[in-house]
Design a protein around this motif. Structure first.
Motif, PDB file in Angstrom:
ATOM      1  N   GLY A  62       1.169  -0.747  -0.235  1.00 41.95           N
ATOM      2  CA  GLY A  62      -0.379  -0.056  -0.386  1.00 41.95           C
ATOM      3  C   GLY A  62       0.882   1.200   0.191  1.00 41.95           C
ATOM      4  N   THR A  63       0.359   2.282   0.213  1.00 43.41           N
ATOM      5  CA  THR A  63       0.747   3.805   0.408  1.00 43.41           C
ATOM      6  C   THR A  63       1.833   3.947   2.364  1.00 43.41           C
ATOM      7  N   ALA A  64       3.314   4.129   1.783  1.00 45.67           N
ATOM      8  CA  ALA A  64       3.573   4.292   3.255  1.00 45.67           C
ATOM      9  C   ALA A  64       3.876   5.732   3.326  1.00 45.67           C
ATOM     10  N   THR A  65       4.487   6.216   4.551  1.00 42.43           N
ATOM     11  CA  THR A  65       5.027   7.167   4.705  1.00 42.43           C
ATOM     12  C   THR A  65       6.123   7.454   5.543  1.00 42.43           C
ATOM     13  N   VAL A  66       7.164   8.820   5.264  1.00 38.72           N
ATOM     14  CA  VAL A  66       8.378   8.708   5.748  1.00 38.72           C
ATOM     15  C   VAL A  66       8.070  10.433   6.030  1.00 38.72           C
ATOM     16  N   THR A  67       8.182  10.845   7.388  1.00 34.78           N
ATOM     17  CA  THR A  67       8.354  11.921   8.318  1.00 34.78           C
ATOM     18  C   THR A  67       9.497  12.818   8.468  1.00 34.78           C
ATOM     19  N   ILE A  68       9.379  13.621   7.313  1.00 31.46           N
ATOM     20  CA  ILE A  68      10.504  14.309   7.617  1.00 31.46           C
ATOM     21  C   ILE A  68      10.598  14.891   8.608  1.00 31.46           C
ATOM     22  N   THR A  69      11.431  15.571   9.504  1.00 32.67           N
ATOM     23  CA  THR A  69      11.367  16.969  10.636  1.00 32.67           C
ATOM     24  C   THR A  69      12.445  17.039  10.428  1.00 32.67           C
ATOM     25  N   GLY A  70      12.732  18.637  10.001  1.00 24.46           N
ATOM     26  CA  GLY A  70      13.960  19.678  10.701  1.00 24.46           C
ATOM     27  C   GLY A  70      14.342  19.098  12.273  1.00 24.46           C
ATOM     28  N   ALA A  71      16.145  19.366  11.675  1.00 26.33           N
ATOM     29  CA  ALA A  71      16.939  19.600  12.519  1.00 26.33           C
ATOM     30  C   ALA A  71      17.807  20.507  12.580  1.00 26.33           C
ATOM     31  N   GLY A  72      19.273  20.560  13.813  1.00 27.10           N
ATOM     32  CA  GLY A  72      20.126  21.307  13.369  1.00 27.10           C
ATOM     33  C   GLY A  72      19.552  22.812  12.758  1.00 27.10           C
ATOM     34  N   ASN A  73      19.642  23.068  11.462  1.00 29.01           N
ATOM     35  CA  ASN A  73      19.352  25.022  11.394  1.00 29.01           C
ATOM     36  C   ASN A  73      18.525  24.571  10.575  1.00 29.01           C
ATOM     37  N   TYR A  74      17.704  23.426  10.664  1.00 31.21           N
ATOM     38  CA  TYR A  74      15.918  23.262  10.361  1.00 31.21           C
ATOM     39  C   TYR A  74      14.870  22.882  11.249  1.00 31.21           C
ATOM     40  N   SER A  75      13.680  23.351  10.986  1.00 38.34           N
ATOM     41  CA  SER A  75      12.498  23.426  11.365  1.00 38.34           C
ATOM     42  C   SER A  75      11.534  22.406  10.591  1.00 38.34           C
ATOM     43  N   ASP A  76      10.377  22.666  11.228  1.00 37.30           N
ATOM     44  CA  ASP A  76       8.658  21.786  10.769  1.00 37.30           C
ATOM     45  C   ASP A  76       9.221  20.324  10.540  1.00 37.30           C
ATOM     46  N   SER A  77       8.158  19.473   9.722  1.00 35.87           N
ATOM     47  CA  SER A  77       8.268  19.039   9.147  1.00 35.87           C
ATOM     48  C   SER A  77       7.437  18.700   7.997  1.00 35.87           C
ATOM     49  N   ARG A  78       7.851  17.551   7.194  1.00 41.49           N
ATOM     50  CA  ARG A  78       6.783  17.182   5.964  1.00 41.49           C
ATOM     51  C   ARG A  78       6.640  15.904   5.615  1.00 41.49           C
ATOM     52  N   LYS A  79       6.133  15.231   4.811  1.00 43.41           N
ATOM     53  CA  LYS A  79       5.013  14.137   4.586  1.00 43.41           C
ATOM     54  C   LYS A  79       5.459  13.452   3.403  1.00 43.41           C
ATOM     55  N   GLU A  80       6.128  12.080   2.669  1.00 45.24           N
ATOM     56  CA  GLU A  80       6.433  12.467   1.345  1.00 45.24           C
ATOM     57  C   GLU A  80       5.975  10.898   1.429  1.00 45.24           C
ATOM     58  N   THR A  81       5.548  10.347   0.573  1.00 47.66           N
ATOM     59  CA  THR A  81       5.136   9.025   0.426  1.00 47.66           C
ATOM     60  C   THR A  81       5.708   8.381  -0.428  1.00 47.66           C
ATOM     61  N   PHE A  82       5.789   6.470  -0.228  1.00 47.23           N
ATOM     62  CA  PHE A  82       6.165   5.847  -1.090  1.00 47.23           C
ATOM     63  C   PHE A  82       5.036   4.468  -1.589  1.00 47.23           C
ATOM     64  N   THR A  83       5.409   3.920  -2.406  1.00 45.21           N
ATOM     65  CA  THR A  83       4.494   2.345  -2.390  1.00 45.21           C
ATOM     66  C   THR A  83       5.090   1.074  -1.978  1.00 45.21           C
ATOM     67  N   ILE A  84       4.421   0.804  -1.685  1.00 41.43           N
ATOM     68  CA  ILE A  84       4.795  -1.012  -1.202  1.00 41.43           C
ATOM     69  C   ILE A  84       3.726  -1.846  -1.884  1.00 41.43           C
ATOM     70  N   LYS A  85       4.305  -2.116  -4.041  1.00 43.47           N
ATOM     71  CA  LYS A  85       3.424  -3.072  -4.219  1.00 43.47           C
ATOM     72  C   LYS A  85       3.339  -4.591  -3.566  1.00 43.47           C
ATOM     73  N   PRO A  86       2.123  -4.972  -3.842  1.00 47.48           N
ATOM     74  CA  PRO A  86       2.489  -6.833  -3.541  1.00 47.48           C
ATOM     75  C   PRO A  86       3.690  -7.643  -3.886  1.00 47.48           C
ATOM     76  N   LYS A  87       3.578  -8.893  -3.078  1.00 47.52           N
ATOM     77  CA  LYS A  87       4.932  -9.151  -3.568  1.00 47.52           C
ATOM     78  C   LYS A  87       4.246 -10.756  -4.378  1.00 47.52           C
ATOM     79  N   THR A  88       4.792 -10.619  -5.357  1.00 48.51           N
ATOM     80  CA  THR A  88       4.267 -11.831  -6.656  1.00 48.51           C
ATOM     81  C   THR A  88       4.195 -13.243  -6.155  1.00 48.51           C
ATOM     82  N   LEU A  89       3.339 -13.607  -5.932  1.00 49.01           N
ATOM     83  CA  LEU A  89       3.590 -15.744  -5.596  1.00 49.01           C
ATOM     84  C   LEU A  89       3.474 -16.237  -6.899  1.00 49.01           C
ATOM     85  N   THR A  90       4.445 -17.484  -6.827  1.00 51.94           N
ATOM     86  CA  THR A  90       3.626 -18.423  -7.968  1.00 51.94           C
ATOM     87  C   THR A  90       3.849 -19.569  -7.787  1.00 51.94           C
ATOM     88  N   VAL A  91       3.078 -19.860  -8.245  1.00 54.41           N
ATOM     89  CA  VAL A  91       1.477 -20.809  -8.086  1.00 54.41           C
ATOM     90  C   VAL A  91       2.245 -21.979  -8.804  1.00 54.41           C
TER      91      VAL A  91
END
Length: 183
Positions: free
Chosen positions: A150-179
């Motif tokens: 499905g759709t996963a989320t990574v939250t990037i949070t500022g540190a050091g000279n950076y503040s606030d956060s943002r969310k980015e998504t990425f896809t995890i596709k199903p694994k193909t099973l061979t029968v």
């Protein structure tokens, strides 16, 4: 110029004081630093050349302002030689953190991943313009919904000279099973 009781002349003191609250955001250019002055004899208008400066440094924080290259110059009935230039120390210039969610901070797209039964934690490439930021120093990451297809989320949070956060998504596709049928 003032003549003292001993017959020697003394100079008036003219004080330059940096304006408080001067600041910028990390990564931006310094603004022109401003100041006020006091101590001129009534009817005289001081004239200055040069600019204030500040202690060196480009990271988030505060930096003392300094007299820089400011000097007095003659202006009509104001004669620079009649004054000494004093400077008010202790006024700070602030560099604030840059928000990690502004448009010039980019995150490279994360390619599709395949379900593995384990939490997926791809490392995002985060850039401030052409500068690639460093995880742990400039930002931290956390993940959610990153184990199943499905759709996963990574939250990037500022540190050091950076503040606030943002969310980015990425896809995890199903694994193909061979029968395969038994022979």
């Amino acid at each position: 110029e003032i003549t003292g009781t001993d017959g020697e002349s003394t100079k008036h003191s003219l004080t330059v004081t940096p304006d408080g609250g001067q600041q910028q955001v990390f990564g931006e250019s310094d603004p022109t630093l401003t100041y006020s002055h006091s101590g001129a004899v009534s009817g005289e208008t001081p004239s200055f050349i040069g600019t204030l400066s500040r202690a060196s440094g480009e990271s988030e924080g505060t930096y003392p302002m300094t007299v820089g290259t400011i000097v007095l110059t003659d202006n009509g009935n104001f004669l620079a030689d009649n004054y000494t230039l004093d400077f008010t120390d202790g006024v700070l210039f602030t560099i604030g953190k840059k928000a990690i969610d502004v448009t010039d901070i980019t995150v490279d797209a994360i390619g599709e991943l395949t379900y593995s039964g384990q939490a997926q934690e791809p490392k995002p490439v985060v850039k401030d313009g052409n500068l690639t930021l460093v995880e742990g120093a400039d930002y931290t990451v956390t993940y959610s919904n990153n184990s199943d297809a499905g759709t996963a989320t990574v939250t990037i949070t500022g540190a050091g000279n950076y503040s606030d956060s943002r969310k980015e998504t990425f896809t995890i596709k199903p694994k193909t099973l061979t029968v395969s049928p038994d022979s």
